[in-house]
Design an enzyme around this catalytic site. Structure first.
Site, PDB file in Angstrom:
ATOM      1  N   PHE A 198       8.856 -51.377  -7.447  1.00 30.38           N
ATOM      2  CA  PHE A 198       9.712 -51.304  -6.264  1.00 30.38           C
ATOM      3  C   PHE A 198      10.314 -49.916  -6.062  1.00 30.38           C
ATOM      4  O   PHE A 198      11.030 -49.688  -5.087  1.00 30.38           O
ATOM      5  CB  PHE A 198      10.824 -52.353  -6.328  1.00 30.38           C
ATOM      6  CG  PHE A 198      11.798 -52.191  -7.482  1.00 30.38           C
ATOM      7  CD1 PHE A 198      12.883 -51.333  -7.376  1.00 30.38           C
ATOM      8  CD2 PHE A 198      11.639 -52.909  -8.661  1.00 30.38           C
ATOM      9  CE1 PHE A 198      13.782 -51.185  -8.420  1.00 30.38           C
ATOM     10  CE2 PHE A 198      12.534 -52.782  -9.714  1.00 30.38           C
ATOM     11  CZ  PHE A 198      13.608 -51.909  -9.598  1.00 30.38           C
ATOM     12  N   TYR A 240      18.342 -42.933 -10.078  1.00 35.53           N
ATOM     13  CA  TYR A 240      17.673 -44.191 -10.457  1.00 35.53           C
ATOM     14  C   TYR A 240      16.594 -43.947 -11.505  1.00 35.53           C
ATOM     15  O   TYR A 240      15.558 -44.619 -11.501  1.00 35.53           O
ATOM     16  CB  TYR A 240      17.061 -44.839  -9.220  1.00 35.53           C
ATOM     17  CG  TYR A 240      18.010 -45.691  -8.387  1.00 35.53           C
ATOM     18  CD1 TYR A 240      18.756 -46.727  -8.958  1.00 35.53           C
ATOM     19  CD2 TYR A 240      18.131 -45.496  -7.006  1.00 35.53           C
ATOM     20  CE1 TYR A 240      19.606 -47.532  -8.190  1.00 35.53           C
ATOM     21  CE2 TYR A 240      18.965 -46.305  -6.226  1.00 35.53           C
ATOM     22  CZ  TYR A 240      19.694 -47.313  -6.833  1.00 35.53           C
ATOM     23  OH  TYR A 240      20.524 -48.119  -6.063  1.00 35.53           O
ATOM     24  N   GLU A 295      26.633 -41.922 -13.807  1.00 37.93           N
ATOM     25  CA  GLU A 295      26.554 -41.932 -12.346  1.00 37.93           C
ATOM     26  C   GLU A 295      27.726 -41.192 -11.700  1.00 37.93           C
ATOM     27  O   GLU A 295      27.539 -40.448 -10.734  1.00 37.93           O
ATOM     28  CB  GLU A 295      26.474 -43.385 -11.856  1.00 37.93           C
ATOM     29  CG  GLU A 295      25.151 -44.040 -12.263  1.00 37.93           C
ATOM     30  CD  GLU A 295      25.066 -45.529 -11.972  1.00 37.93           C
ATOM     31  OE1 GLU A 295      26.017 -46.116 -11.405  1.00 37.93           O
ATOM     32  OE2 GLU A 295      24.014 -46.126 -12.313  1.00 37.93           O
ATOM     33  N   ASN A 315      20.287 -54.187   0.080  1.00 40.56           N
ATOM     34  CA  ASN A 315      21.364 -55.068  -0.373  1.00 40.56           C
ATOM     35  C   ASN A 315      22.756 -54.441  -0.293  1.00 40.56           C
ATOM     36  O   ASN A 315      23.669 -54.846  -1.005  1.00 40.56           O
ATOM     37  CB  ASN A 315      21.060 -55.596  -1.779  1.00 40.56           C
ATOM     38  CG  ASN A 315      20.880 -54.474  -2.783  1.00 40.56           C
ATOM     39  OD1 ASN A 315      21.013 -53.299  -2.437  1.00 40.56           O
ATOM     40  ND2 ASN A 315      20.593 -54.820  -4.023  1.00 40.56           N
ATOM     41  N   HIS A 353      25.742 -50.518  -4.175  1.00 41.76           N
ATOM     42  CA  HIS A 353      25.366 -50.257  -5.574  1.00 41.76           C
ATOM     43  C   HIS A 353      26.621 -50.286  -6.438  1.00 41.76           C
ATOM     44  O   HIS A 353      27.685 -49.864  -6.011  1.00 41.76           O
ATOM     45  CB  HIS A 353      24.725 -48.866  -5.710  1.00 41.76           C
ATOM     46  CG  HIS A 353      24.651 -48.413  -7.153  1.00 41.76           C
ATOM     47  ND1 HIS A 353      23.619 -48.782  -7.979  1.00 41.76           N
ATOM     48  CD2 HIS A 353      25.516 -47.684  -7.922  1.00 41.76           C
ATOM     49  CE1 HIS A 353      23.839 -48.287  -9.190  1.00 41.76           C
ATOM     50  NE2 HIS A 353      24.983 -47.624  -9.183  1.00 41.76           N
ATOM     51  N   ARG A 360      27.216 -58.314  -0.912  1.00 45.99           N
ATOM     52  CA  ARG A 360      25.768 -58.388  -0.700  1.00 45.99           C
ATOM     53  C   ARG A 360      25.393 -59.630   0.107  1.00 45.99           C
ATOM     54  O   ARG A 360      24.438 -59.610   0.886  1.00 45.99           O
ATOM     55  CB  ARG A 360      25.043 -58.333  -2.048  1.00 45.99           C
ATOM     56  CG  ARG A 360      25.014 -56.896  -2.597  1.00 45.99           C
ATOM     57  CD  ARG A 360      24.604 -56.828  -4.031  1.00 45.99           C
ATOM     58  NE  ARG A 360      24.120 -55.504  -4.410  1.00 45.99           N
ATOM     59  CZ  ARG A 360      23.802 -55.161  -5.661  1.00 45.99           C
ATOM     60  NH1 ARG A 360      23.911 -56.043  -6.632  1.00 45.99           N
ATOM     61  NH2 ARG A 360      23.374 -53.948  -5.925  1.00 45.99           N
ATOM     62  N   LYS A 398      25.273 -48.412   0.696  1.00 47.55           N
ATOM     63  CA  LYS A 398      23.892 -47.997   0.926  1.00 47.55           C
ATOM     64  C   LYS A 398      23.604 -47.767   2.415  1.00 47.55           C
ATOM     65  O   LYS A 398      24.390 -48.177   3.276  1.00 47.55           O
ATOM     66  CB  LYS A 398      22.950 -49.047   0.318  1.00 47.55           C
ATOM     67  CG  LYS A 398      23.014 -49.100  -1.224  1.00 47.55           C
ATOM     68  CD  LYS A 398      21.974 -50.055  -1.792  1.00 47.55           C
ATOM     69  CE  LYS A 398      21.983 -50.036  -3.313  1.00 47.55           C
ATOM     70  NZ  LYS A 398      20.924 -50.922  -3.886  1.00 47.55           N
TER      71      LYS A 398
HETATM   72  N1  UDP Z   1      15.474 -53.428  -6.171  1.00 52.50           N
HETATM   73  C1  UDP Z   1      14.381 -53.817  -5.407  1.00 52.50           C
HETATM   74  N2  UDP Z   1      13.530 -54.779  -5.897  1.00 52.50           N
HETATM   75  C2  UDP Z   1      13.708 -55.352  -7.123  1.00 52.50           C
HETATM   76  C3  UDP Z   1      14.811 -54.951  -7.900  1.00 52.50           C
HETATM   77  C4  UDP Z   1      15.669 -53.991  -7.402  1.00 52.50           C
HETATM   78  O1  UDP Z   1      14.181 -53.315  -4.299  1.00 52.50           O
HETATM   79  O2  UDP Z   1      12.917 -56.214  -7.516  1.00 52.50           O
HETATM   80  C5  UDP Z   1      16.390 -52.387  -5.671  1.00 52.50           C
HETATM   81  C6  UDP Z   1      17.709 -52.969  -5.133  1.00 52.50           C
HETATM   82  O3  UDP Z   1      18.141 -52.161  -4.044  1.00 52.50           O
HETATM   83  C7  UDP Z   1      18.620 -52.824  -6.340  1.00 52.50           C
HETATM   84  C8  UDP Z   1      18.142 -51.489  -6.928  1.00 52.50           C
HETATM   85  O4  UDP Z   1      16.726 -51.515  -6.720  1.00 52.50           O
HETATM   86  O5  UDP Z   1      19.982 -52.798  -5.964  1.00 52.50           O
HETATM   87  C9  UDP Z   1      18.440 -51.301  -8.389  1.00 52.50           C
HETATM   88  O6  UDP Z   1      17.970 -52.421  -9.112  1.00 52.50           O
HETATM   89  P1  UDP Z   1      18.845 -53.079 -10.269  1.00 52.50           P
HETATM   90  O7  UDP Z   1      17.957 -54.054 -10.981  1.00 52.50           O
HETATM   91  O8  UDP Z   1      19.479 -52.008 -11.081  1.00 52.50           O
HETATM   92  O9  UDP Z   1      19.932 -53.935  -9.469  1.00 52.50           O
HETATM   93  P2  UDP Z   1      21.498 -53.670  -9.242  1.00 52.50           P
HETATM   94  O10 UDP Z   1      22.059 -53.068 -10.500  1.00 52.50           O
HETATM   95  O11 UDP Z   1      21.616 -52.753  -8.039  1.00 52.50           O
HETATM   96  O12 UDP Z   1      22.085 -55.028  -8.953  1.00 52.50           O
HETATM   97 MG    MG Z   2      21.396 -51.472 -11.589  1.00 53.59          MG
END
Ligand code: UDP
Ligand code: MG
Length: 139
Positions: free
Chosen positions: A59, A51, A128, A114, A117, A104, A11
Site C-alpha cells: 500500500f 513512513y 516523528e 482516513n 495520523h 476517522r 491528512k
Molecule cells: N494504510 C493503507 N492500507 C493499509 C494499511 C495502512 O492505505 O492496509 C495507510 C493508512 O493511511 C494508514 C497508514 O497507511 O493510516 C499507516 O498505516 P498504519 O498501519 O501505521 O496505521 P495507523 O498507525 O495510521 O493507524
Molecule cells: Mg502507524
C-alpha cells in the site's frame, strides 16, 4: 500515565474537506495541549522518511500519492498519556472499524484515506516530532 508528546497529522483529505477546525476542537476538548502546529505540503522524499517502516509494502505508493496530493496540518500534542489519548480520539485505522464519534469514523473514507495520523508508541512519537518540528517551533 506518563506525561508525553505525540505527533498528529490532519491528512490531505480532511484538509480538503474543511475539517481542520473540527479536528483541532476535538483535540482541545479531549484535554490535549497543542505544543506545535503548522501547515505543510509533503514531498515524496519527506513522506518516505516519515513512513520509513511502510516503504516497500503493497500500500505504500498509494499512501505516498495520497499524503502528497495536498497540504497537511501537523501538530505536536502533549498531555498525560497523549499517545493513546490521541489514538483513541482518532479511532481504528480503517474508518469502517472505527468507533462511533471518532475522527476517522467521522471524516475518513477508507483504510487509506482516513483523515488523521497519530504516533503509535513513544519511540515513534519522538522520531516523528523531531522529523517535522524544530525545537523553536515547540517552545
Ligand atoms: N494504510 C493503507 N492500507 C493499509 C494499511 C495502512 O492505505 O492496509 C495507510 C493508512 O493511511 C494508514 C497508514 O497507511 O493510516 C499507516 O498505516 P498504519 O498501519 O501505521 O496505521 P495507523 O498507525 O495510521 O493507524
Ligand atoms: Mg502507524
Amino acid at each position: 500515565m506518563p506525561f508525553e508528546r505525540t505527533f498528529a497529522i490532519v491528512k490531505p483529505d480532511a484538509v480538503q474537506d474543511g475539517h481542520v477546525g473540527e479536528i483541532i476542537a476535538a483535540i482541545e476538548q479531549g484535554g490535549l495541549q497543542i505544543r506545535g502546529l503548522k501547515r505543510v505540503q509533503l514531498t515524496p522524499a519527506l513522506c518516505k522518511g516519515f513512513y520509513h517502516e511502510h516503504v516497500g509494502k503493497g500500500f505504500y505508493q498509494e499512501l505516498e500519492d495520497f499524503m502528497t496530493e495536498g497540504p497537511v496540518v501537523m501538530l505536536c500534542l502533549e498531555g498525560e498519556g497523549a499517545i493513546l489519548a490521541w489514538r483513541d480520539l482518532m479511532g481504528a485505522t480503517n474508518p469502517a472499524n472505527a468507533a462511533e464519534g471518532t475522527l476517522r469514523k467521522r471524516f475518513g473514507t477508507n483504510i487509506g484515506r482516513n483523515a488523521t495520523h497519530g504516533s503509535d508508541k513513544p519511540e515513534s512519537a519522538a522520531f516523528e516530532v523531531g522529523y517535522f518540528f524544530n525545537a523553536f517551533e515547540l517552545g
